[in-house]
Design an enzyme around this catalytic site. Sequence first.
Site, short mmCIF file in Angstrom:
data_model
loop_
_atom_site.label_atom_id
_atom_site.label_comp_id
_atom_site.label_asym_id
_atom_site.label_seq_id
_atom_site.Cartn_x
_atom_site.Cartn_y
_atom_site.Cartn_z
N PRO A 1 29.31 -10.72 -15.47
CA PRO A 1 28.17 -10.26 -14.66
C PRO A 1 27.06 -11.31 -14.57
CG PRO A 1 28.89 -8.56 -16.18
CD PRO A 1 29.60 -9.82 -16.56
N GLU A 2 26.80 -11.74 -13.36
CA GLU A 2 25.68 -12.63 -13.08
C GLU A 2 24.74 -11.86 -12.14
OE1 GLU A 2 27.11 -16.52 -11.85
OE2 GLU A 2 28.97 -16.22 -12.94
#
Length: 267
Positions: free
Chosen positions: A2-3
């Site tokens: 997750p960015e």
Amino acid sequence: MPELPEVETIRRQLAEKIVGKTINQIEILAPKIFIGEVKTAIGAKVVGVGRVAKVLRILLSNGNALLAHFKLNGQFFWRGPGDDSPARFTCVIFHFTDGSRLLFNDSRKFGWIKAMENFSEESAAAIEPFCPDFNLKNFFAVLAKSRRPVKLVLMDQEKIGGIGNIYANEALFAARISPFRPANSLSVNEAEKLRNAIVKILQKAIDCRGSSGKDEWYRQLDGSPGGYQNHFLVYQKNGQKCPRCGDPITRQNQAGRGTFYCPACQI
DNA sequence: CTGCGGTCCTGAAGGC
DNA sequence: TGCCTTCAGGACCGCA
């Protein structure tokens, strides 16, 4: 992993589900994940869901907040009232008064949830895409201050917030810049290309509801995968032909992380 | 300031 | 088939 686009997707979906709901229990299955005291959030109503860089902020009616970081493979899954569908690696469960639940899953237990008392939204030190301070002047100034490889500066959360390995690789490819170039060697023109590539790619990734690549554990709030992995041009494409020049995409280790790039057309 | 190596943690993948 | 080893990686920390 997750960015910014993945966390933003979860933020939007979570806001629709939990704003206005009251937390009446927090079940902790993996103690190291939950930092702070449960009573900070019990009985409080959710008044908003925010995000700074890769950190999610659940704002509460009592002035406190819950912060969440997914690190490599943390997930938030939603379960409506009566929905008992199974989930793997659940570490924390938030119970709401209407019977719905929010699950935090993390197979590697790198992620965390922090209960913060009297939470105030301090201004972040790092510039961040989609914020007004992410302009060319500030972006170029950040690059100009460092001799480190440009990819590492893009991923340095103290300098620029929200960019991780996937989007650093993709943005550098789009801007035709080698990940190994010292950050301060970029011209203003190159910095502008890179800045524009970052904004464009992150926006497209948000539109696609994030990336769920081959090793990625990221899922949306309902458990379904994102769609931006179908737009990867270099990430996890080592051995394949560069879509621009046809030379092979290379994978090389850089500061312990995989860097994917085209040595022929990224200068 | 910079780089390097270790730490956390465990599923997945590869070797035999 | 199954056991064993290796790898990946965001953020952080200590050290040179």
